[in-house]
Every structure is written in C-alpha cells, then in structure tokens.
Design an enzyme around this catalytic site. Structure first.
Site, PDB file in Angstrom:
ATOM      1  N   LYS A  28       0.832  -1.207   0.000  1.00 34.01           N
ATOM      2  CA  LYS A  28       0.000   0.000   0.000  1.00 34.01           C
ATOM      3  C   LYS A  28       0.863   1.253   0.000  1.00 34.01           C
ATOM      4  O   LYS A  28       2.008   1.254   0.479  1.00 34.01           O
ATOM      5  CB  LYS A  28      -0.967   0.022   1.184  1.00 34.01           C
ATOM      6  CG  LYS A  28      -0.321  -0.001   2.585  1.00 34.01           C
ATOM      7  CD  LYS A  28       0.083   1.344   3.147  1.00 34.01           C
ATOM      8  CE  LYS A  28       0.802   1.229   4.482  1.00 34.01           C
ATOM      9  NZ  LYS A  28       1.493   2.409   4.926  1.00 34.01           N
ATOM     10  N   ASP A  43      -2.969  -2.051   9.555  1.00 31.08           N
ATOM     11  CA  ASP A  43      -2.999  -2.039   8.089  1.00 31.08           C
ATOM     12  C   ASP A  43      -3.515  -3.345   7.488  1.00 31.08           C
ATOM     13  O   ASP A  43      -3.768  -3.413   6.285  1.00 31.08           O
ATOM     14  CB  ASP A  43      -1.581  -1.822   7.528  1.00 31.08           C
ATOM     15  CG  ASP A  43      -1.077  -0.405   7.762  1.00 31.08           C
ATOM     16  OD1 ASP A  43      -1.912   0.503   7.931  1.00 31.08           O
ATOM     17  OD2 ASP A  43       0.157  -0.224   7.751  1.00 31.08           O
TER      18      ASP A  43
HETATM   19  O1  C5P Z   1      -0.842  -1.910  13.994  1.00 30.27           O
HETATM   20  P1  C5P Z   1       0.617  -2.126  13.757  1.00 30.27           P
HETATM   21  O2  C5P Z   1       1.181  -3.217  14.628  1.00 30.27           O
HETATM   22  O3  C5P Z   1       0.981  -2.268  12.322  1.00 30.27           O
HETATM   23  O4  C5P Z   1       1.339  -0.778  14.241  1.00 30.27           O
HETATM   24  C1  C5P Z   1       2.704  -0.695  14.480  1.00 30.27           C
HETATM   25  C2  C5P Z   1       3.006   0.458  15.431  1.00 30.27           C
HETATM   26  O5  C5P Z   1       2.699   1.701  14.828  1.00 30.27           O
HETATM   27  C3  C5P Z   1       2.210   0.439  16.711  1.00 30.27           C
HETATM   28  O6  C5P Z   1       2.838  -0.329  17.700  1.00 30.27           O
HETATM   29  C4  C5P Z   1       2.165   1.919  17.097  1.00 30.27           C
HETATM   30  O7  C5P Z   1       3.378   2.292  17.712  1.00 30.27           O
HETATM   31  C5  C5P Z   1       2.136   2.604  15.750  1.00 30.27           C
HETATM   32  N1  C5P Z   1       0.754   2.957  15.323  1.00 30.27           N
HETATM   33  C6  C5P Z   1       0.119   4.015  15.949  1.00 30.27           C
HETATM   34  N2  C5P Z   1      -1.147   4.359  15.561  1.00 30.27           N
HETATM   35  C7  C5P Z   1      -1.794   3.676  14.577  1.00 30.27           C
HETATM   36  C8  C5P Z   1      -1.154   2.598  13.916  1.00 30.27           C
HETATM   37  C9  C5P Z   1       0.128   2.271  14.324  1.00 30.27           C
HETATM   38  O8  C5P Z   1       0.683   4.667  16.834  1.00 30.27           O
HETATM   39  N3  C5P Z   1      -3.028   4.037  14.226  1.00 30.27           N
END
Ligand code: C5P
Length: 299
Positions: free
Chosen positions: A11, A141
């Site tokens: 993406k 994501d």
């Molecule tokens: O959801 P995912 O594990 O891919 O996200 C990785 C990191 O990115 C999270 O641990 C967080 O620190 C940050 N994040 C965030 N806010 C979001 C998505 C991700 O702070 N909406």
C-alpha cells in the site's frame, strides 16, 4: 486442498493524517490507502496438526524472523484458534518483493495473505467480516490489504470505506538503504508535532474520482513525512530529485523510508526511476501501478 497460492499488494498512503493517541497509545488516523502492484506471494501447503512453519525468498530473506514473532505465523494461528481447530497446520513460503520496514505494509500484507491462504487451504469458508476482525487484531494495516483498491481508513486505520477511483496511477518507488521502525516514527511525531486534524483533503477524493493524476499528485499529504525525514535526512533529497525530474507528486510512504513518486504514465515512471537511480541515498527502484485488488487466491 494440497497447496494454495495467494498474491497480495503493498500500500501507499495518499493521505496520512495523524491525530491524538488512544488509551493504548495508538494514534487516531485519517488515511487514504491505495493498493499497488508491487506485491508478495504466499504459498500455503498442508502440514501435520499443530505444525506452523515459515520460510522466505527474496527481499529480506535471511533477516526476517520465521518463528512465532512473525505476523504471518500469528495470522495462521489466530485463524486456527478462531475456528477452534487443533488439528490444523501449515507450511508457508513467502516470496517477498515488498520492501521490509519500508512503510508499504509488507508484514501486514503477508498476514492478510496468510489469512486468505489458510482459509482456502483448510476449507473453512470463514465469512469476510470475521476475517476482517482477525485482521484488525493483527495490525492496523492488515484489513486494508485484505480489501485492496482505494479506501479511506479511520480509527487506527482499520475502519475502511471504499473510495471511488478512476483509471490507473503509475508510481516509481525509491527504496532506502535502511528501514525505519513504525513505532519510532510515531514517537518522533509525538516528540515534535501536536496531533493534527485527521481530515482527508477533499481535492484528493475529487481527483481520484476523476482519474486526475496531477490533482492526486498535488494533494498528497503525510503527517509522518517530517518525522521520517528527521530520522533519515537523505529522504528530503530523494523527494527533491523526483520532483525536479517532473514527478506529479512525491511523498514518503506511510512511516517510510520508501518514497513514492506519482508519474503521468508508465513511460514517465521509467524516466523518474532513471533520474533517481543516480542518487546514492537510493538503494533500489521499483515501479508499480494502482489501484489493484487485495489478497487473492491465484488459480
Ligand atoms: O498496527 P501495527 O502493529 O501495524 O502498528 C505498528 C506500530 O505503529 C504500533 O505499535 C504503534 O506504535 C504505531 N501505530 C500508531 N497508531 C496507529 C497505527 C500504528 O501509533 N493508528
């Protein structure tokens, strides 16, 4: 079924607005995702009950963890647990083309592909909304990589609304020598920037609807771009070179460090790649188009 092959896109965030944090420290987002043709392939084969194995080929193979810490294994186990079956197992091979730690959701894409692959391999027919729920628990994501196309993401990015988009958009992607950690980029955002309003530019949605590449290029926005550049200053020069070479728009993809350049045509994307190829700050170049579908079983 003995083996299943799934293709999954990467993406690019055409808009990424970062708001306040929730109780768990996640940021409230307003984003527009576009799924692009630079994708990974997951091959899932039957394995004995309780056996979950993972191997990689291509980008990052040899560096990526293949144990329970990998989101791909977590996805397979989450699906098996969801249907309450202890007799399931899978052998996963992932052919990686999506840059690792590149801001293009490679790990999330693999998790989405594994959900689709295991659902087919194990003959489960899990309804789409249940797969979406599992995806959202794996990462913000992951749901979009199941859906594909073009969509607005709100909440943590997991609440999706498809967006009308006409025509095909051509991208040149400049990969950096190092990765950036998503939490580190969000932390740098928190350190310096106040939370932004999470509104999506109306002009972006209008340009997407009209298939107006110049309009899309002019409305690209990423609140994580400045923090990503502070952590990796060469990105500023990468973006500049693409713009000097006539890109319709240039943006750090997600939390970076991959930079995405919007071209007016496929031929234009080749020209942009040539111009960027001489800069030592760029490790490799890829070309891609979007929007494309989400994770799909191949015939
Ligand atoms: O959801 P995912 O594990 O891919 O996200 C990785 C990191 O990115 C999270 O641990 C967080 O620190 C940050 N994040 C965030 N806010 C979001 C998505 C991700 O702070 N909406």
């Amino acid at each position: 079924m003995a083996a299943v092959r799934v293709r999954v896109p990467a993406k690019v965030n055409l808009a990424l607005r970062v708001g306040e944090t929730d109780e768990q420290g996640y940021h409230r987002l307003g984003t527009v995702f576009q799924a692009v043709s630079l994708g990974d392939e997951v091959i899932a084969e039957e394995a004995p009950p309780g056996e979950f194995r993972l191997a990689f080929q291509g980008e990052g193979a040899g560096f990526l963890p293949v144990d329970d810490t990998n989101l791909a294994i977590k996805a397979a186990k989450a699906l098996a647990a969801h249907v309450g079956r202890g007799d399931l197992g899978v052998n996963l091979m992932i052919r990686k083309r999506i840059p690792v730690a590149g801001g293009m959701a490679g790990g999330s894409a693999d998790a989405a592909a594994v959900l689709v692959a295991c659902n087919a391999l194990w003959g489960l027919d899990t309804p789409h909304d249940e797969l979406h729920g599992l995806a959202a628990r794996l990462g913000a994501d992951v749901p979009f990589l199941l859906l594909g196309g073009t969509a607005i993401g709100t909440g943590r990015g997991e609440t999706l609304t498809p967006v009308m988009s006409s025509g095909t958009f051509h991208w040149t992607l400049a990969l950096a020598h190092t990765g950036l950690s998503t939490p580190a980029v969000f932390k740098e955002f928190d350190r310096v920037s106040p939370p932004q309003d999470t509104e999506i530019p109306v002009g972006l949605l209008e340009a997407l609807r009209n298939g107006d590449a110049a309009g899309v290029g002019a409305s690209l926005i990423n609140d994580l771009e400045a923090p990503a550049i502070r952590l990796l200053p060469t990105l500023a020069r990468t973006l500049e070179i693409g713009l000097e070479a006539g890109a319709l728009g240039a943006i750090v993809s997600g939390s970076g460090p991959t930079c995405a350049f919007l071209a007016g045509s496929d031929a234009h994307s080749v020209e942009l790649a040539e111009a960027l190829g001489v800069f030592s700050g760029v490790r490799a170049l890829r070309r891609a188009f979007g929007p494309v579908p989400g994770a799909q079983v191949l015939p």
